[in-house]
Write an enzyme that holds these catalytic residues in place. Structure first.
Site, PDB file in Angstrom:
ATOM      1  N   HIS A 324      38.738  43.842  29.287  1.00 27.99           N
ATOM      2  CA  HIS A 324      39.025  44.791  30.156  1.00 27.99           C
ATOM      3  C   HIS A 324      37.883  45.798  30.706  1.00 27.99           C
ATOM      4  O   HIS A 324      37.973  46.413  31.747  1.00 27.99           O
ATOM      5  CB  HIS A 324      40.045  45.533  29.782  1.00 27.99           C
ATOM      6  CG  HIS A 324      41.270  45.019  29.578  1.00 27.99           C
ATOM      7  ND1 HIS A 324      41.756  43.957  28.540  1.00 27.99           N
ATOM      8  CD2 HIS A 324      42.470  45.087  30.337  1.00 27.99           C
ATOM      9  CE1 HIS A 324      43.024  43.520  28.869  1.00 27.99           C
ATOM     10  NE2 HIS A 324      43.450  44.101  29.846  1.00 27.99           N
ATOM     11  N   GLY A 325      36.714  46.106  29.862  1.00 32.62           N
ATOM     12  CA  GLY A 325      35.547  46.536  30.455  1.00 32.62           C
ATOM     13  C   GLY A 325      34.670  46.868  29.595  1.00 32.62           C
ATOM     14  O   GLY A 325      34.829  46.703  28.250  1.00 32.62           O
TER      15      GLY A 325
END
Lengths: 468, 420
Positions: A324-325
């Site tokens: 996700h990041g």
């Protein structure tokens, strides 16, 4: 170009008209490919090269995997493909993160290491199309899929604009066969996709964008807000991220359907999940199934010892969080969900399914799961450790010294939102709309568009999941 | 067509979906293809060839599908249009706090005023009606005036205001004194999509704004972008975009008018300080910074300014474009039809931002307008540009507004006596 922007509606109207005016399937696919690249180039044309590199590598590797080569084994080819894809992803998405983490670790150990950090722009949607492209080669390697010889087909599979920048992560086995046969306009059911698009638009442009300023205010300085406001912000963010992402997915699916293609479902009312396992079967389904098929099972799945199963679960969720990041927030968020899955697995093994305790917990399942999801999203959203600590103190222990407050009447917003969501879950409204008479649909759509425009916030905000 | 034998016959406009099959007794749904005269022509064409028209099932499906889609689309558009019209009627648009308060005030006290000043913030901050009235009374004119200056007003928006004023049927109002700067204003780069900008974007105002834009000297890309912005405003107005949220938020209280619509920037500053707003300090710092620049400019660049004024004065004879003159003529006609007299003046502004050689005098000489005075003239009226009379580079200070209002009153009397 966002789905909610007027420019996209214009773009899509042109693509839609040209697509259905063309009679030959090949011409249509070329049109869609060109349109997809224009769609992506509208953000930054330079990063088209990354999509093309990814596409070329996996197209070639896919073809080579079914040939008998003297110098390369199939495994080597797969590793080459994975290294290339993950190398691009790793450099553009994680370089700075690993560099900072590494220099931070060295500083802790007493060394001073500060390399020059290049400014790297994160290409939009890179995680989505990289995973999609990788799944193609892995499937061929596993013998589940035959490679396509048609380069346009494969390029379109990777770059199809409805799902290019924020998913769903489509599998080749589901999408490539659709490209082989010409889509027929008379088989397209318009009412359902239009209703789905409007629904997605409502979620993103009305609900999510209206909640964003409130959430941002609290998350910017949570220590200055009271407990009720922190709770409200946490719940609103949970609603907001769902509406943002599932709204995008709804629009993507609807747009693809209007062009005659079917994309996989990505959300299945996850906030009505009775436990965390069901939640992950309903939240971002295309990613969770990807992680399960290509990571969890590759690690051994649940075939080994109990410890190995738990380890695989935790690893999968930690890496899923990192997907996700490039931030420790996401890793911790993934870890929390991994932990919850492990606990749920233990609980399911220990407590018989027909026991009274299980039934009691079962009735509380939905609110408990929702609470856990809210809690984990605090870590997902907060930007600093101080903010996380302040939010968690108020959320978990009802402890806050802040005096600022959001109006308590905002809690009332949750009632219509919850009812709306519940209605769509129980009644399957989109299916009902598909069966409604045309004239009634036209009136309903007209009124829906009028109401949505009436309540549209002035500013356009990008989709949250674009950054992943 | 779809594999049947036969040849196409000409049937009105939609002949491409009609086919003749000689001697084949096939009934076809011609009503969905053509009606009225076209139908008669089709039947004539068929009977003359002793054949029948024929449509295959697929074509029929396509034609009926197309008609159905068109019907549904029409219904969809009509529903949106009706809903918007109904909404607009039920909840009339409020444009802007200041604009609304001034309009409300005029609505209630329209028969109190004889003179109304219209213009941008230059007028709002620069013309003091109390001083103006006082000066007039010294000259034997007992008139009352109102300042309808609104920041950033554009020519098209002014047209809308004049319409609203005319609709009030003023009995006493005889003079509309308009700042000609507004003719040179185009949509700025800031404040787009504000409620006020959306409010004045009627189809005709948008068209006028676009024509004026394309007749101007801006770069092509800028013109294209501003056209998009204007059209965006129009769409927002027609579709009432975002107004639901504004209604739920509740309209801000309309402030009551004091000082006949005039408020100096010093007054605004004092109000901000009294109400404890955190912008007061910022405002003060900003004013000091701006004035410092202005003083520097005035002391150091005055020679360059004089050169520029000389250059500009040579072009002062140039009339504006034909479309601008047409709009002015229309505006003047509308004002005169309502029994009022349009008078024009040019407010003193920053000479480095606003062109000195505004075509006011040329328009006056051509008989397009009646000009009270051109005060945007640092060479002949240096006192209006002295730092003590400026709040910032564009706006007058309280003393400056007083000075200007006195000058304006004297010139007004002279002009009005000629046109009484």
């Amino acid at each position: 170009m966002l789905f909610t922007q007027p420019i996209f509606l214009f773009f899509f109207a042109v693509v839609f008209a040209l697509h259905w005016l063309m009679r030959r399937n090949g011409a249509r696919k070329v049109l869609l490919l060109v349109a997809s690249y224009i769609f992506y180039a509208a953000w930054d044309w330079r990063f088209l090269s990354l999509i093309l590199i990814s596409t070329l590598i996996d197209y070639c590797v896919g073809l080579l995997l079914v040939k008998k080569l003297r110098h390369f084994s199939r495994g080597t080819l797969l590793v080459m493909s994975l290294c290339a894809n993950l190398g691009i992803l790793g450099f553009f998405k994680y370089y700075n993160f690993f560099e900072q983490s590494f220099s931070g670790l060295l500083t802790l150990l007493g060394f001073h290491f500060h390399p020059v950090a290049p400014i790297i722009v994160l290409p939009v949607g890179i995680s989505f199309y990289t995973f999609q492209s990788m799944s193609y080669t892995i499937d061929i390697y596993r013998g589940k899929l035959r490679p396509t010889r048609n380069f346009v087909d494969f390029a379109l599979f990777v770059g199809f604009f409805p799902q290019l920048v924020a998913g769903p992560i489509v599998r080749a086995a589901g999408f490539l066969p659709q490209l082989r046969t010409a889509r027929r306009l008379d088989l397209v059911k318009f009412k359902g996709p239009i209703a789905l698009f409007l629904c997605g638009y409502f979620k993103k442009a009305i609900v999510s964008d209206s909640l964003a300023p409130l959430v941002d205010r609290v998350f910017a300085a949570p220590e200055t807000f009271g407990v009720s406001s922190v709770w409200l912000a946490a719940v609103f963010y949970t609603v907001m991220i769902y509406c943002d992402f599932s709204g995008y997915t709804d629009m993507a699916i609807a747009v693809a359907r209007l062009l005659g293609y079917e994309l996989c479902v990505n959300f299945d009312f996850p906030y009505f999940a009775r436990n965390i396992r069901v939640f992950w079967q309903r939240w971002h389904i295309s990613l969770s199934s990807w992680l399960k098929d290509y990571l969890y099972i590759s690690l051994g799945g649940n075939r080994g010892t109990r410890f190995a199963t738990f380890r695989n679960l935790m690893l999968t969720m930690l890496l899923g969080g990192l997907w996700h990041g490039a931030s420790w927030n996401f890793v911790i968020w993934g870890g929390l969900h991994g932990l919850a899955l492990v606990i749920h697995r233990l609980y399911s093994e220990r407590i018989p399914s027909d026991s009274a305790a299980r039934r009691f917990v079962g009735t509380l399942g939905i609110p408990l799961t929702f609470y856990w999801v809210c809690l984990s999203f605090i870590i997902f959203r907060a930007r600093t450790m101080e903010n996380i600590a302040a939010m968690l103190r108020a959320f978990l222990f009802f402890d806050s010294v802040g005096s600022r407050a959001l109006p308590n009447t905002l809690w009332l917003w949750l009632i219509p939102l919850g009812l709306f969501h519940w209605l769509f879950w129980r009644v399957r409204v989109i299916d009902r709309i598909q069966r409604m008479p045309d004239w009634l649909c036209s009136i309903a759509f007209g009124l829906a568009v009028f109401l949505m425009l009436l309540f549209l916030p002035f500013e356009y905000k990008p989709f949250i999941y674009f950054q992943f | 067509m779809d594999g049947e034998k036969g040849r196409l016959v000409w049937v009105g406009r939609r002949s491409n979906v009609v086919k003749r099959m000689g001697g084949v007794p096939t009934v076809f749904p011609i009503r969905v293809i053509c009606r009225g005269r076209a139908m008669e022509r089709a039947m004539e064409a068929v009977s003359s060839d002793k054949g029948l028209l024929f449509l295959s099932a697929a074509t029929r499906r396509r034609v009926t599908g197309g008609c159905r889609a068109l019907r549904n689309l029409t219904l969809f558009v009509v529903v949106i249009a009706l809903a918007n019209v109904a909404f607009e009627r039920a909840f009339p648009r409020r444009s802007h706090c200041l604009l609304d308060s001034k309009l409300n005030h005029l609505q209630q006290q329209i028969d109190r005023y004889d003179v109304v000043f219209i213009g941008s913030s230059l007028v709002y901050r620069g013309v003091d009606p109390a001083v103006f009235n006082e000066e007039l009374s010294k000259r034997g004119w007992q008139l009352d005036s109102f300042n309808f200056g609104v920041p950033g007003i554009q020519f098209e928006e002014m047209g809308l205001l004049i319409e609203r004023m005319v609709a009030m049927n003023p009995e006493r109002l005889k003079w509309l004194v308009i700042d000609l700067h507004s003719l040179s204003y185009l949509l700025g780069s800031t404040g787009w999509y504000t409620k006020r900008h959306v409010a004045w974007h009627t189809p005709s105002a948008t068209l006028n704004a676009c024509v004026r834009l394309w007749g101007g000297r801006k770069r092509f890309a800028t013109k294209l972008n501003l056209t998009r912005v204007h059209l965006g405003h129009l769409v927002m107005k027609c579709l009432n975009i975002g107004r639901g949220g504004q209604l739920l938020d509740g309209s801000p209280e309309t402030p009551t008018e004091r000082n006949r619509g005039y408020e100096s920037l010093e007054m605004s500053y004092r109000t901000a300080v009294e109400s404890g707003g955190d912008s007061a300090e910022k405002q003060l710092a900003e004013r000091a910074r701006v004035l410092d620049v202005y003083r520097k400019f005035y002391s150091e660049d005055v020679s360059a300014l004089k050169t520029r004024i000389q250059d500009d004065s040579e072009t002062d004879g140039a009339l504006p474009g034909a479309f601008d003159r047409l709009l002015l003529a229309r505006q003047n006609k509308r004002i005169r039809e309502a029994g009022m007299m349009p008078l024009y003046f040019v407010m003193p502004a920053d000479p480095t931002v606003f062109p000195i050689g505004l075509p006011a005098r040329a328009l006056h000489r051509a008989g397009d307008i009646v000009l009270i005075g051109d005060y945007h003239d640092p060479l002949n009226l240096p006192e209006l540009f002295a730092p003590k009379n400026r709040y910032d580079r564009n706006h007058m200070s309280e003393t400056g507004a007083r000075l200007l209002s006195e000058l304006l009153a004297a010139d007004f009397v002279r002009t009005a006596e000629r046109h009484r």
